[in-house]
Each structure stands twice: as C-alpha cells, then as structure tokens.
Design a protein around this motif. Structure first.
Motif, PDB file in Angstrom:
ATOM      1  N   SER A  24     -39.205  -4.435  13.291  1.00  0.00           N
ATOM      2  CA  SER A  24     -38.743  -4.690  11.926  1.00  0.00           C
ATOM      3  C   SER A  24     -37.646  -5.744  11.933  1.00  0.00           C
ATOM      4  CB  SER A  24     -38.294  -3.365  11.293  1.00  0.00           C
ATOM      5  OG  SER A  24     -38.060  -3.510   9.907  1.00  0.00           O
ATOM      6  N   ARG A  25     -36.475  -5.446  11.357  1.00  0.00           N
ATOM      7  CA  ARG A  25     -35.403  -6.440  11.400  1.00  0.00           C
ATOM      8  C   ARG A  25     -35.114  -6.860  12.831  1.00  0.00           C
ATOM      9  NH1 ARG A  25     -29.583  -4.265  10.289  1.00  0.00           N
ATOM     10  NH2 ARG A  25     -30.069  -3.371  12.333  1.00  0.00           N
ATOM     11  N   GLY A  26     -35.191  -5.923  13.769  1.00  0.00           N
ATOM     12  CA  GLY A  26     -34.955  -6.252  15.167  1.00  0.00           C
ATOM     13  C   GLY A  26     -35.961  -7.248  15.704  1.00  0.00           C
ATOM     14  N   GLY A  27     -37.206  -7.185  15.207  1.00  0.00           N
ATOM     15  CA  GLY A  27     -38.200  -8.183  15.600  1.00  0.00           C
ATOM     16  C   GLY A  27     -37.849  -9.553  15.065  1.00  0.00           C
ATOM     17  N   ASN A  28     -37.337  -9.580  13.834  1.00  0.00           N
ATOM     18  CA  ASN A  28     -36.880 -10.838  13.247  1.00  0.00           C
ATOM     19  C   ASN A  28     -35.727 -11.416  14.069  1.00  0.00           C
ATOM     20  OD1 ASN A  28     -35.722 -12.837  11.531  1.00  0.00           O
ATOM     21  ND2 ASN A  28     -36.534 -11.811   9.726  1.00  0.00           N
ATOM     22  N   GLN A  29     -34.751 -10.556  14.378  1.00  0.00           N
ATOM     23  CA  GLN A  29     -33.613 -11.003  15.189  1.00  0.00           C
ATOM     24  C   GLN A  29     -34.065 -11.476  16.560  1.00  0.00           C
ATOM     25  OE1 GLN A  29     -31.607  -7.214  14.571  1.00  0.00           O
ATOM     26  NE2 GLN A  29     -29.861  -8.259  13.631  1.00  0.00           N
ATOM     27  N   ALA A  30     -35.031 -10.757  17.143  1.00  0.00           N
ATOM     28  CA  ALA A  30     -35.508 -11.118  18.475  1.00  0.00           C
ATOM     29  C   ALA A  30     -36.209 -12.470  18.467  1.00  0.00           C
ATOM     30  CB  ALA A  30     -36.450 -10.034  18.992  1.00  0.00           C
ATOM     31  N   LEU A  31     -37.132 -12.660  17.524  1.00  0.00           N
ATOM     32  CA  LEU A  31     -37.862 -13.919  17.479  1.00  0.00           C
ATOM     33  C   LEU A  31     -36.941 -15.092  17.183  1.00  0.00           C
ATOM     34  CD1 LEU A  31     -41.215 -13.102  15.643  1.00  0.00           C
ATOM     35  CD2 LEU A  31     -40.797 -13.359  18.097  1.00  0.00           C
ATOM     36  N   PHE A  32     -36.031 -14.897  16.226  1.00  0.00           N
ATOM     37  CA  PHE A  32     -35.136 -16.007  15.893  1.00  0.00           C
ATOM     38  C   PHE A  32     -34.286 -16.399  17.090  1.00  0.00           C
ATOM     39  CE2 PHE A  32     -31.578 -18.364  14.361  1.00  0.00           C
ATOM     40  CZ  PHE A  32     -32.078 -19.110  13.308  1.00  0.00           C
ATOM     41  N   ASN A  33     -33.695 -15.420  17.747  1.00  0.00           N
ATOM     42  CA  ASN A  33     -32.828 -15.732  18.876  1.00  0.00           C
ATOM     43  C   ASN A  33     -33.616 -16.206  20.085  1.00  0.00           C
ATOM     44  OD1 ASN A  33     -29.812 -15.071  18.362  1.00  0.00           O
ATOM     45  ND2 ASN A  33     -30.925 -13.446  17.318  1.00  0.00           N
ATOM     46  N   GLY A  34     -34.817 -15.654  20.277  1.00  0.00           N
ATOM     47  CA  GLY A  34     -35.636 -16.126  21.384  1.00  0.00           C
ATOM     48  C   GLY A  34     -36.083 -17.560  21.197  1.00  0.00           C
ATOM     49  N   LEU A  35     -36.629 -17.880  20.010  1.00  0.00           N
ATOM     50  CA  LEU A  35     -37.106 -19.234  19.739  1.00  0.00           C
ATOM     51  C   LEU A  35     -35.959 -20.240  19.672  1.00  0.00           C
ATOM     52  CD1 LEU A  35     -39.819 -18.364  17.077  1.00  0.00           C
ATOM     53  CD2 LEU A  35     -40.230 -19.236  19.392  1.00  0.00           C
ATOM     54  N   SER A  36     -34.779 -19.781  19.291  1.00  0.00           N
ATOM     55  CA  SER A  36     -33.611 -20.671  19.230  1.00  0.00           C
ATOM     56  C   SER A  36     -32.989 -20.889  20.604  1.00  0.00           C
ATOM     57  CB  SER A  36     -32.562 -20.091  18.280  1.00  0.00           C
ATOM     58  OG  SER A  36     -33.081 -19.957  16.973  1.00  0.00           O
ATOM     59  N   ASN A  37     -33.425 -20.120  21.596  1.00  0.00           N
ATOM     60  CA  ASN A  37     -32.839 -20.199  22.940  1.00  0.00           C
ATOM     61  C   ASN A  37     -33.949 -20.127  23.997  1.00  0.00           C
ATOM     62  OD1 ASN A  37     -29.680 -19.837  22.490  1.00  0.00           O
ATOM     63  ND2 ASN A  37     -30.723 -18.392  21.126  1.00  0.00           N
ATOM     64  N   LEU A  38     -34.907 -21.055  23.898  1.00  0.00           N
ATOM     65  CA  LEU A  38     -36.015 -21.036  24.847  1.00  0.00           C
ATOM     66  C   LEU A  38     -35.596 -21.463  26.247  1.00  0.00           C
ATOM     67  CD1 LEU A  38     -38.943 -22.325  22.613  1.00  0.00           C
ATOM     68  CD2 LEU A  38     -38.555 -20.012  23.476  1.00  0.00           C
ATOM     69  N   ASP A  39     -34.348 -21.872  26.398  1.00  0.00           N
ATOM     70  CA  ASP A  39     -33.810 -22.089  27.737  1.00  0.00           C
ATOM     71  C   ASP A  39     -33.343 -20.782  28.367  1.00  0.00           C
ATOM     72  OD1 ASP A  39     -31.791 -21.893  25.780  1.00  0.00           O
ATOM     73  OD2 ASP A  39     -30.318 -22.832  27.117  1.00  0.00           O
ATOM     74  N   LYS A  40     -33.301 -19.715  27.559  1.00  0.00           N
ATOM     75  CA  LYS A  40     -32.822 -18.422  28.039  1.00  0.00           C
ATOM     76  C   LYS A  40     -33.906 -17.350  28.054  1.00  0.00           C
ATOM     77  CE  LYS A  40     -28.009 -19.045  26.531  1.00  0.00           C
ATOM     78  NZ  LYS A  40     -28.133 -20.439  26.117  1.00  0.00           N
ATOM     79  N   PHE A  41     -34.935 -17.459  27.201  1.00  0.00           N
ATOM     80  CA  PHE A  41     -35.982 -16.440  27.093  1.00  0.00           C
ATOM     81  C   PHE A  41     -37.358 -17.096  27.154  1.00  0.00           C
ATOM     82  CE2 PHE A  41     -32.364 -14.945  24.557  1.00  0.00           C
ATOM     83  CZ  PHE A  41     -32.147 -13.680  25.085  1.00  0.00           C
ATOM     84  N   SER A  42     -38.271 -16.499  27.915  1.00  0.00           N
ATOM     85  CA  SER A  42     -39.648 -16.996  27.891  1.00  0.00           C
ATOM     86  C   SER A  42     -40.657 -15.907  27.533  1.00  0.00           C
ATOM     87  CB  SER A  42     -40.024 -17.614  29.253  1.00  0.00           C
ATOM     88  OG  SER A  42     -40.035 -16.631  30.267  1.00  0.00           O
ATOM     89  N   TYR A  43     -40.185 -14.672  27.306  1.00  0.00           N
ATOM     90  CA  TYR A  43     -41.039 -13.578  26.848  1.00  0.00           C
ATOM     91  C   TYR A  43     -40.524 -13.101  25.496  1.00  0.00           C
ATOM     92  CZ  TYR A  43     -42.909 -13.350  31.611  1.00  0.00           C
ATOM     93  OH  TYR A  43     -43.519 -13.641  32.815  1.00  0.00           O
ATOM     94  N   LEU A  44     -41.336 -13.244  24.442  1.00  0.00           N
ATOM     95  CA  LEU A  44     -40.928 -12.926  23.074  1.00  0.00           C
ATOM     96  C   LEU A  44     -41.890 -11.906  22.480  1.00  0.00           C
ATOM     97  CD1 LEU A  44     -40.376 -16.583  21.740  1.00  0.00           C
ATOM     98  CD2 LEU A  44     -38.818 -15.210  23.133  1.00  0.00           C
ATOM     99  N   CYS A  45     -41.340 -10.842  21.890  1.00  0.00           N
ATOM    100  CA  CYS A  45     -42.171  -9.776  21.314  1.00  0.00           C
ATOM    101  C   CYS A  45     -41.676  -9.423  19.916  1.00  0.00           C
ATOM    102  CB  CYS A  45     -42.131  -8.520  22.180  1.00  0.00           C
ATOM    103  SG  CYS A  45     -42.674  -8.757  23.871  1.00  0.00           S
ATOM    104  N   SER A  46     -42.602  -9.337  18.973  1.00  0.00           N
ATOM    105  CA  SER A  46     -42.276  -8.923  17.616  1.00  0.00           C
ATOM    106  C   SER A  46     -43.133  -7.732  17.244  1.00  0.00           C
ATOM    107  CB  SER A  46     -42.526 -10.068  16.626  1.00  0.00           C
ATOM    108  OG  SER A  46     -42.487  -9.596  15.299  1.00  0.00           O
ATOM    109  N   TYR A  47     -42.483  -6.631  16.875  1.00  0.00           N
ATOM    110  CA  TYR A  47     -43.178  -5.423  16.470  1.00  0.00           C
ATOM    111  C   TYR A  47     -42.947  -5.213  14.973  1.00  0.00           C
ATOM    112  CZ  TYR A  47     -42.486  -4.821  21.528  1.00  0.00           C
ATOM    113  OH  TYR A  47     -42.435  -5.022  22.901  1.00  0.00           O
ATOM    114  N   SER A  48     -43.986  -5.444  14.182  1.00  0.00           N
ATOM    115  CA  SER A  48     -43.910  -5.242  12.728  1.00  0.00           C
ATOM    116  C   SER A  48     -42.860  -6.144  12.098  1.00  0.00           C
ATOM    117  CB  SER A  48     -43.609  -3.770  12.403  1.00  0.00           C
ATOM    118  OG  SER A  48     -44.541  -2.918  13.020  1.00  0.00           O
ATOM    119  N   SER A  49     -42.945  -7.438  12.366  1.00  0.00           N
ATOM    120  CA  SER A  49     -41.940  -8.342  11.824  1.00  0.00           C
ATOM    121  C   SER A  49     -42.465  -9.780  11.799  1.00  0.00           C
ATOM    122  CB  SER A  49     -40.656  -8.252  12.645  1.00  0.00           C
ATOM    123  OG  SER A  49     -39.603  -8.912  11.973  1.00  0.00           O
ATOM    124  N   PHE A  50     -41.571 -10.687  11.467  1.00  0.00           N
ATOM    125  CA  PHE A  50     -41.821 -12.126  11.421  1.00  0.00           C
ATOM    126  C   PHE A  50     -40.455 -12.782  11.440  1.00  0.00           C
ATOM    127  CE2 PHE A  50     -41.295 -10.459   7.219  1.00  0.00           C
ATOM    128  CZ  PHE A  50     -40.494 -11.378   6.560  1.00  0.00           C
TER     129      PHE A  50
END
Length: 628
Positions: free
Chosen positions: A242-268
């Motif tokens: 949910s909101r955590g998926g939104n937070q995860a995707l935003f921070n992951g995509l904004s920091n692709l130098d730090k994360f290469s595995y991104l997961c969204s559960y019931s979010s966008f």
C-alpha cells in the motif's frame, strides 16, 4: 458454571465467534472474509454468538461492534498493530500447512531498534530480522531487504500480521530463498515526534518527505554500521504494501545506484521521476527485479494497472502478479506477494527468469476501481487526537454519538472520571495531573471497556488490552531523548522471554544483569512497550548514571536454570512487577535499581568468549541474537 467466551475455528473451516456482554442491545462481528454479520444472544449461556464461513485458511482481522462501538475481542491475545483501528487476529489453519505457519525449523531473530534521525530531528524506530545463522558465522555479510508497511500500520505489522520472519524461515529451511536481513521501518515517523503535525493525519507524501530522507540518510547508515551487510545495489532490495509500496518504489527508482530489487504490493508510484521513465534502456540495466502485485478486487487496482501500463509504454520491464480471491486490499495479499518475491531476491538467475517472462498489463475495461480524493477521505477521515498532551494537562477524546455515558478509567485514579460530549458526538476529559507519568487507561462506554482507537500504543496483555499514555516529552520517552546510543530489544515469544542489551557494551567489561518479572496476564513485551525499560536504561547510561547492562523479562528465575551463568562476580538483579501496582511505580523502581547497580564495584570479567549464542537456558540464550 458460567459460559466462556472465545473465538473457535471449526474443522470444516467455519468460525464460531462468541462474546460476553449482558448489557449490550446489539452485537455484530466484522471479519474480513464475511463483512459485518449480526450475532444472536443465547438465552442459556448469555453469549452473543454466530458461526460464519467456511473461509480459506489464512489470517483475518476482525472486531466486534457493540451498540455501534468497535472493540477488539477481549478474549483474544492476538491483535493488529495500527495507528487507528483496533482489530483482533483470527488464524484458520490448513491441514497442508501455509507459508506463514510457525513450523519446527530454525528461526531468525527480530530486533527492535531505536536510532537518532537527523532528518527527523528525533528518535526513530524499526524492526530488524536476522536470519537463523546470523550469529553462527561472525564474518559472513548479508544482503538487506527494506520492507515498508501500509498507511496507518506500525513497523510491527509485517512481523505480527505479515509474518515475514516465519515465511522466510520456512523458505530458508527449504533452501528456496537466500539468507538476508530484513529491515522494517515505520512509514509515518512524524507521528513519533514530541511535537507531531497538528492535524495528526497519516503521512501520504513521498520523495521530499521526512520518511524518504530518513530512510536514505539515517536508517540505511545505521543498519550498515550496526549489522554485517553487503553495501551495494545488487545486495539491497526495497518493497512495501500500500503506501509502503509507494514509498518503496519512489525511493528505489530515485536511488537506482543503491537498489536493484524493487517490489510493490498493492500499490503504484509517481510517473514523474527524473531520469528513470524516459531512459528505459539504462533503467532496465540497473534493475534486477521490478515486481508488481495487486488484487483485481483491490480499490487500488485501477491505479496499479494504469502504472503497469505506463511502464509498458515506456519500455521498462516488470513482473506483474494478480489475485482475485484475497478480499482486495488486505494483508492476505501482502503475505502471498511475499511468498512470491522472497525467493527471487538476491538471486540473479531466478530474478532474470521472472523478468523475462513478464506479461503486459491487462487491457483497461473502464470498470477498474480508482483511488480518488473521495476514497481517501472515506478511508482516512479527520482523526480524533487522543491523548493530546498540552502544557498543563492531558486531553482524552472518544467519538461515540449514540453512547449514553462515557468515562475514563485510569490506573492512576481511584475511580473513573466522567467525560463530556460535544455537538459532534465526541466525548472528552482533561487530566491536570500525571502529565509526565506513564499509565494504562481505557474508556468505559455504557459500562463496556473500550481501547482508545486513536492511540497506537497498546498494553500487550492476554485479556483486555488497555491503551498506554506516555508523554512524548517525558525524559524517559524515546521521542525526547536526542542523539545518543540505544540498546536493542529482542523477543522470543515461543519461550516467552524478552531480552535487552545496551548499545555501549564493551568487550572485557562485565555488564550488569537484570531480570524483570511481569504480572500474570501481561506479556513479556510489557516491560518495554509499557514500562519503557529500554528507554529508561538508554537514558541513564547516556547520562552516566547506569552501567552497560543486559535485561531479560521472564516469569521464571533464569539464574537458577541449568548453566545459570555461574561465574565469578555474577549477580542477577531482579525486579518484580507484582510488587508495584502501577507502571509509574514500576518505572521508578527500575530507575532506583539501575542507580544502585551503578554504585556496585565492577566484577572480574570471566574468560568465556562473549555472551552471544550461549548463556541461559542452553543457548540461543541471553542476548543470543544481538551483535555485529
């Protein structure tokens, strides 16, 4: 003999809900697999009862609605940690077993941590899962999965409801996943501040918000300093519900130098992230796994589907998973999505196979549910602030327009105090004393005890669960402690013990040992979650008024068990909650004990190779989960 209430799961998958209340005029049960259903009062037993189902084996939140007031099941020790609603948890077992079952396999450790966040300007909290072998190999380093729960959920939800630790324990036992550390942050950290946002609303912004800054600039550095982690993008994952998926995707995509595995559960998430969506070739090279899951009956399905389609049009690869049998936006879906993604994390071959078989987003039908401002307002109405701490008192509030009488019950008061109702149906009362005390309280609504639905802090008792008043400006509240070292707390709920080890332990220095004994009916969590034993000890050590120490909470005398830490100079200091009628007095007694221990001479440290992995009760033992 008086009939006993309690929820019963039947062999055929049905559930019999039972509730005792002689004064109630109407009782309903609200359970996720059936909605709200009326209960009937049995003339012989006096119990309100209904049998529902059958339902698929899983875990479901539920509550009783008594004359219009929602309450947790007072006969169920399991509850759903949340900032707002107060639900109990129902578990329907499967004959074949479920991925989240607690099985006879090696179990990891869950550590509760506190750390000073410069981004927040205060102390933040998180839970850290360490795999079963973490303490066995002191040189091995591990990848890290940052896993964020949803709006109004606390950092405990992926543990207490999502059961991520047991899911991964079972996968590791099957050799179906890689060993990893899982960090579960709190997604709404401004609520922890001594002076929170005036409107009290849940955090719903992403990117330039304090959560994102804290995650990147404070939490991640803390984890990488205090745990054995592999610190590159191919060994970091981020995901959430949910909101955590939104937070995860935003921070992951904004920091692709730090994360290469991104997961969204019931979010966008946002479709406007610089340098990501319009540079598909580069983005695809940086992402090992881009996994998106949602239920077709979820109120976020339309938005999630649209986001998936947006990625397709931009040429960005992703894996898409859909469900239609888990009641929409639910933690049944969150658990299911975990079981699908954990085996893919930090496994390049498995992740690439999944990405290569990713399907396009389903075509739009025009009937998809959409997350609109109206839905937002319905799901998150204007909150009631309770308790509210002012300069000269504490205000308690409870909304019950149909109630005839509402009182405040408080362990600090000899009798209940009447509350007054305003034109909106909100009852309130102010206490002008006990501003900096910590105490349990509840509302008594037409003779029925009710946990404060606006207070996220609950006393984790076996029976009725009181709310906890703990002023964020108190010197022994984490919110006001400032930048300092903090210890860690670990719970072993199967052996019914809890452990704390202070943050400044030094090799060659014998720590003080303290056993805290809980009152019958209270959880081993209570000495920390209500008593604040960790916050008190952290504060006194930081001020130079206490020694480094190890604390255990257990009803059994651990010093007399086999092994028993028989060593020169060993002394187990004990404090029994049964000797003090209120948590205020128990806290004072702990402060006194720590000050007394400070005056004792330091014993000689024995040659025993440290405390991790050994100690009491034959191993796994005292502080066995802590350390680098």
């Amino acid at each position: 003999m008086q009939a006993k209430a309690g929820t019963i799961t039947n062999a055929d998958g049905t559930v019999t809900f039972q509730y005792k209340n002689d004064q109630a005029k109407e009782v309903l049960v609200d359970v996720q697999f059936a909605g709200r259903k009326a209960m009937q009062k049995d003339a012989k037993t006096g119990l309100w009862t209904v049998t529902l189902g059958p339902a698929a084996p899983d875990m479901y939140p539920y509550c009783f609605v008594v004359d219009g007031v929602s309450i947790m099941d007072p006969d169920n020790p399991q509850y759903f940690p949340n900032e707002g609603f107060k639900n109990s948890l129902l578990e329907i077992k499967s004959k074949d077993g479920l991925p989240h079952d607690i099985k006879n396999v090696p179990h990891g450790t869950m550590e509760y941590i506190h750390y000073y966040s410069k981004s927040l300007g205060g102390t933040n909290t998180a839970i850290v899962y360490l795999p079963p072998n973490y303490m066995m190999s002191r040189d091995k380093k591990y990848p890290v999965f940052y896993l964020i729960s949803g709006t109004t959920d606390t950092e405990e939800v992926y543990y207490k409801v999502g059961r991520v630790n047991y899911i991964l324990d079972n996968l590791l036992a099957q050799k179906a996943a890689k060993e990893m550390i899982i960090v579960q942050p709190y997604g709404n950290p401004t609520k922890l501040l001594a002076a929170p946002a005036a409107n009290g609303a849940p955090q719903t912004r992403f990117g330039g918000d304090v959560f994102s800054k804290d995650l990147i600039n404070d939490l991640m550095p803390y984890i990488e300093k205090n745990y054995r982690t592999i610190n590159n993008k191919d060994h970091r994952a981020i995901g959430g519900f949910s909101r955590g998926g939104n937070q995860a995707l935003f921070n992951g995509l904004s920091n692709l130098d730090k994360f290469s595995y991104l997961c969204s559960y019931s979010s966008f998430t946002s479709t406007d992230i610089a340098g990501v969506y319009d540079n598909a070739e580069d983005t695809n090279k940086k992402i090992r796994l881009f996994w998106l899951g949602v239920g077709t009956d979820d109120f976020l399905y339309g938005n999630a589907r649209d986001y998936m389609e947006f990625l397709d049009t931009k040429g960005i690869r992703s894996v898409k998973e859909f469900t239609n049998d888990k009641f929409g936006h639910t933690w049944m879906n969150a658990k299911y999505f975990l079981t699908k993604t954990l085996p893919l994390l930090f496994n390049k071959k498995a992740a690439e196979t999944a990405m290569a078989t990713g399907e396009p987003a389903p075509a739009k039908t025009g009937k998809e549910q959409q997350f609109t401002p109206g839905v937002m307002a319905r799901l998150f109405p204007r909150p009631i602030i309770s308790p509210e701490y002012t300069e000269d008192g504490i205000i308690f509030r409870f909304k019950a327009p149909e109630a005839k009488k509402v009182e405040l019950e408080c362990e600090m008061l000899p009798e209940n105090v009447a509350m007054e109702r305003d034109s909106d149906g909100v009852w309130s009362v102010r206490l002008n004393e006990y501003l900096f005390e910590t105490f349990k309280y509840c509302f008594v609504v037409d003779s029925m005890q009710v946990t404060d639905p606006s207070n996220m802090y609950i006393s984790p008792d076996a029976g009725f669960k009181y709310s906890v008043a703990d002023n964020p400006k108190s010197p022994f509240n984490f919110a006001s402690q400032g930048e300092m070292d903090h210890g860690r707390v670990s719970y072993d709920l199967e052996r019914n013990t809890a452990f704390y080890i202070s943050g400044n332990m030094r090799m060659g220095v014998m720590p003080a040992f303290i056993q805290l004994i809980p009152v019958e009916g209270e959880s081993v969590e209570s000495w920390f979650k209500v008593g604040g034993a960790d916050a008190i000890t952290d504060r006194l050590i930081a001020d130079g008024n206490a020694k480094p120490c190890m604390i255990t909470v257990s009803a059994q005398d651990l010093s007399q068990q086999q092994g028993g830490m028989q060593m020169p100079g060993f002394k187990m200091n004990k404090l029994d909650a049964n000797d003090y009628p209120t948590w205020s007095l128990r806290r004072r007694a702990l402060v006194k004990l720590l000050l007394e221990i400070k005056k004792q001479p330091d014993p000689e440290f024995p040659a025993m190779g440290g405390f991790g992995g050994g100690g009491f009760n034959g191993g796994g033992g005292f502080g066995g989960g802590f350390g680098m």
